[in-house]
Design a protein around this motif. Sequence first.
Motif, PDB file in Angstrom:
ATOM      1  N   THR A   1      72.738  77.760 -80.508  1.00 11.83           N
ATOM      2  CA  THR A   1      73.493  77.794 -79.256  1.00 11.83           C
ATOM      3  C   THR A   1      74.972  78.037 -79.516  1.00 11.83           C
ATOM      4  OG1 THR A   1      71.910  76.278 -78.264  1.00 11.83           O
ATOM      5  CG2 THR A   1      74.031  76.478 -77.176  1.00 11.83           C
TER       6      THR A   1
ATOM      7  N   PHE B   1      76.534  75.203 -72.411  1.00 18.15           N
ATOM      8  CA  PHE B   1      77.444  75.424 -73.549  1.00 18.15           C
ATOM      9  C   PHE B   1      77.816  76.907 -73.651  1.00 18.15           C
ATOM     10  CE2 PHE B   1      78.581  76.364 -77.887  1.00 18.15           C
ATOM     11  CZ  PHE B   1      79.366  75.289 -78.277  1.00 18.15           C
TER      12      PHE B   1
ATOM     13  N   GLU C   1      67.821  82.966 -76.421  1.00 17.37           N
ATOM     14  CA  GLU C   1      67.775  81.919 -77.455  1.00 17.37           C
ATOM     15  C   GLU C   1      66.385  81.310 -77.522  1.00 17.37           C
ATOM     16  OE1 GLU C   1      70.552  78.585 -77.146  1.00 17.37           O
ATOM     17  OE2 GLU C   1      69.508  77.561 -78.792  1.00 17.37           O
TER      18      GLU C   1
ATOM     19  N   GLY D   1      63.982  75.547 -81.301  1.00 18.79           N
ATOM     20  CA  GLY D   1      63.651  75.152 -82.680  1.00 18.79           C
ATOM     21  C   GLY D   1      63.771  76.303 -83.660  1.00 18.79           C
TER      22      GLY D   1
ATOM     23  N   ASN E   1      75.953  79.928 -90.557  1.00 19.62           N
ATOM     24  CA  ASN E   1      76.770  78.977 -89.806  1.00 19.62           C
ATOM     25  C   ASN E   1      77.323  77.899 -90.746  1.00 19.62           C
ATOM     26  OD1 ASN E   1      77.969  77.823 -87.555  1.00 19.62           O
ATOM     27  ND2 ASN E   1      76.171  76.596 -87.036  1.00 19.62           N
ATOM     28  N   HIS E   2      78.395  77.260 -90.331  1.00 18.13           N
ATOM     29  CA  HIS E   2      79.060  76.241 -91.145  1.00 18.13           C
ATOM     30  C   HIS E   2      79.512  76.818 -92.481  1.00 18.13           C
ATOM     31  CE1 HIS E   2      76.702  73.396 -88.446  1.00 18.13           C
ATOM     32  NE2 HIS E   2      77.964  73.119 -88.221  1.00 18.13           N
TER      33      HIS E   2
ATOM     34  N   VAL F   1      80.055  82.147 -89.857  1.00 16.40           N
ATOM     35  CA  VAL F   1      80.801  81.403 -88.838  1.00 16.40           C
ATOM     36  C   VAL F   1      81.253  80.060 -89.403  1.00 16.40           C
ATOM     37  CG1 VAL F   1      80.546  80.256 -86.595  1.00 16.40           C
ATOM     38  CG2 VAL F   1      79.543  82.528 -86.955  1.00 16.40           C
TER      39      VAL F   1
ATOM     40  N   GLY G   1      83.873  75.033 -86.131  1.00 15.98           N
ATOM     41  CA  GLY G   1      84.904  75.074 -85.095  1.00 15.98           C
ATOM     42  C   GLY G   1      85.378  76.475 -84.728  1.00 15.98           C
TER      43      GLY G   1
HETATM   44  N1  LIG Z   1      80.144  76.279 -86.380  1.00 18.68           N
HETATM   45  C1  LIG Z   1      80.118  75.136 -85.715  1.00 18.68           C
HETATM   46  N2  LIG Z   1      81.273  74.446 -85.493  1.00 18.68           N
HETATM   47  C2  LIG Z   1      81.287  73.283 -84.818  1.00 18.68           C
HETATM   48  N3  LIG Z   1      80.182  72.693 -84.297  1.00 18.68           N
HETATM   49  C3  LIG Z   1      79.004  73.310 -84.470  1.00 18.68           C
HETATM   50  C4  LIG Z   1      78.908  74.562 -85.179  1.00 18.68           C
HETATM   51  N4  LIG Z   1      77.595  74.916 -85.194  1.00 18.68           N
HETATM   52  C5  LIG Z   1      76.930  73.971 -84.535  1.00 18.68           C
HETATM   53  N5  LIG Z   1      77.749  73.001 -84.088  1.00 18.68           N
HETATM   54  C6  LIG Z   1      77.375  71.787 -83.337  1.00 18.68           C
HETATM   55  O1  LIG Z   1      76.186  71.257 -83.918  1.00 18.68           O
HETATM   56  C7  LIG Z   1      75.269  70.822 -82.928  1.00 18.68           C
HETATM   57  C8  LIG Z   1      73.950  71.602 -83.030  1.00 18.68           C
HETATM   58  O2  LIG Z   1      74.194  72.973 -82.798  1.00 18.68           O
HETATM   59  P1  LIG Z   1      73.395  73.813 -81.701  1.00 18.68           P
HETATM   60  O3  LIG Z   1      73.198  73.037 -80.457  1.00 18.68           O
HETATM   61  O4  LIG Z   1      74.078  75.124 -81.583  1.00 18.68           O
HETATM   62  O5  LIG Z   1      71.991  73.974 -82.457  1.00 18.68           O
HETATM   63  P2  LIG Z   1      70.658  74.712 -81.966  1.00 18.68           P
HETATM   64  O6  LIG Z   1      70.090  75.409 -83.150  1.00 18.68           O
HETATM   65  O7  LIG Z   1      70.969  75.547 -80.778  1.00 18.68           O
HETATM   66  O8  LIG Z   1      69.720  73.482 -81.546  1.00 18.68           O
HETATM   67  P3  LIG Z   1      68.382  73.508 -80.609  1.00 18.68           P
HETATM   68  O9  LIG Z   1      67.266  73.771 -81.557  1.00 18.68           O
HETATM   69  O10 LIG Z   1      68.378  72.134 -80.032  1.00 18.68           O
HETATM   70  O11 LIG Z   1      68.545  74.582 -79.563  1.00 18.68           O
HETATM   71  C9  LIG Z   1      75.978  71.021 -81.598  1.00 18.68           C
HETATM   72  O12 LIG Z   1      76.646  69.827 -81.252  1.00 18.68           O
HETATM   73  C10 LIG Z   1      76.983  72.118 -81.891  1.00 18.68           C
HETATM   74  O13 LIG Z   1      78.094  72.130 -81.024  1.00 18.68           O
END
Ligand SMILES: Nc1ncnc2c1ncn2[C@@H]1O[C@H](COP(=O)(O)OP(=O)(O)OP(=O)(O)O)[C@@H](O)[C@H]1O
Length: 227
Positions: free
Chosen positions: A17, A59, A116, A119, A180-181, A208, A211
Amino acid sequence: MGKALFITGTGTDIGKTYVTGLIVKRLKDAGFRAGYYKAALSGAEVGADGALLPGDALFVRRTAGLAAEDASVSYIYRDAVSPHLAAKIESRPIDFDKVERDFFTAKERFDYLTVEGSGGIICPLRWDEKEHVVLDDLIVRLQLSALVIADAGLGTINAAVLTAEHLKMREIPLAGFIFNHWQAGDRMQEDNKKMVEEMTGAPVLACVEKGAKDLPLAADALAALYA
Ligand SMILES: Nc1ncnc2c1ncn2[C@@H]1O[C@H](COP(=O)(O)OP(=O)(O)OP(=O)(O)O)[C@@H](O)[C@H]1O
Ligand SMILES: [Mg+2]
């Protein structure tokens, strides 16, 4: 008729997300009509009036500056469990004809629709006496390519390569990965990127950082991934 791309990940909470918000923002800022769609969301927040709130769509709306009707979710469940179980708990199974209709309705409205998943690639969406449907079946049904969000850190080679191999087995085109991260200069992460690219033959299109406010990928390169 617009184009669409499916966003999956190497697991839940990996940042699908978060990254999708940056993707939609990049497309919208480039002047494209950009929209967001998710078939099934579980673990919804409950609003003051008791209504279930689709957190992922909210979001992405906030990040990309979308109007409410430009980010839609077909099924919203309260329990933070796999959609097949959440649907069972609420006796509200997913009707995939409805999902297909909602998807095509959204696709008509935008130049680029970002879809999207829930999981990771093996996420059961419906598992009852009538139907067994897993997330990969939905991608096949909607005839989409997949972009995989993966964590940049330890363990990602296994998770990313397994996801790519599964997509190949299901004949789902792999558009590439987004890490990511990401921590620039981290030797292991740099090697993870190289290893995932070499072992899958697919590019890591962007990395990415924590933040990040923008996707480090040009709008045209991003748009070219949509089919
Ligand atoms: N690059 C980032 N910087 C800061 N926060 C992040 C980053 N990536 C993810 N997060 C935070 O980590 C948490 C999990 O991320 P996210 O909700 O995007 O995962 P998801 O894969 O979409 O999960 P789901 O399977 O529930 O849909 C969220 O609180 C999100 O804001
Ligand atoms: Mg999500």
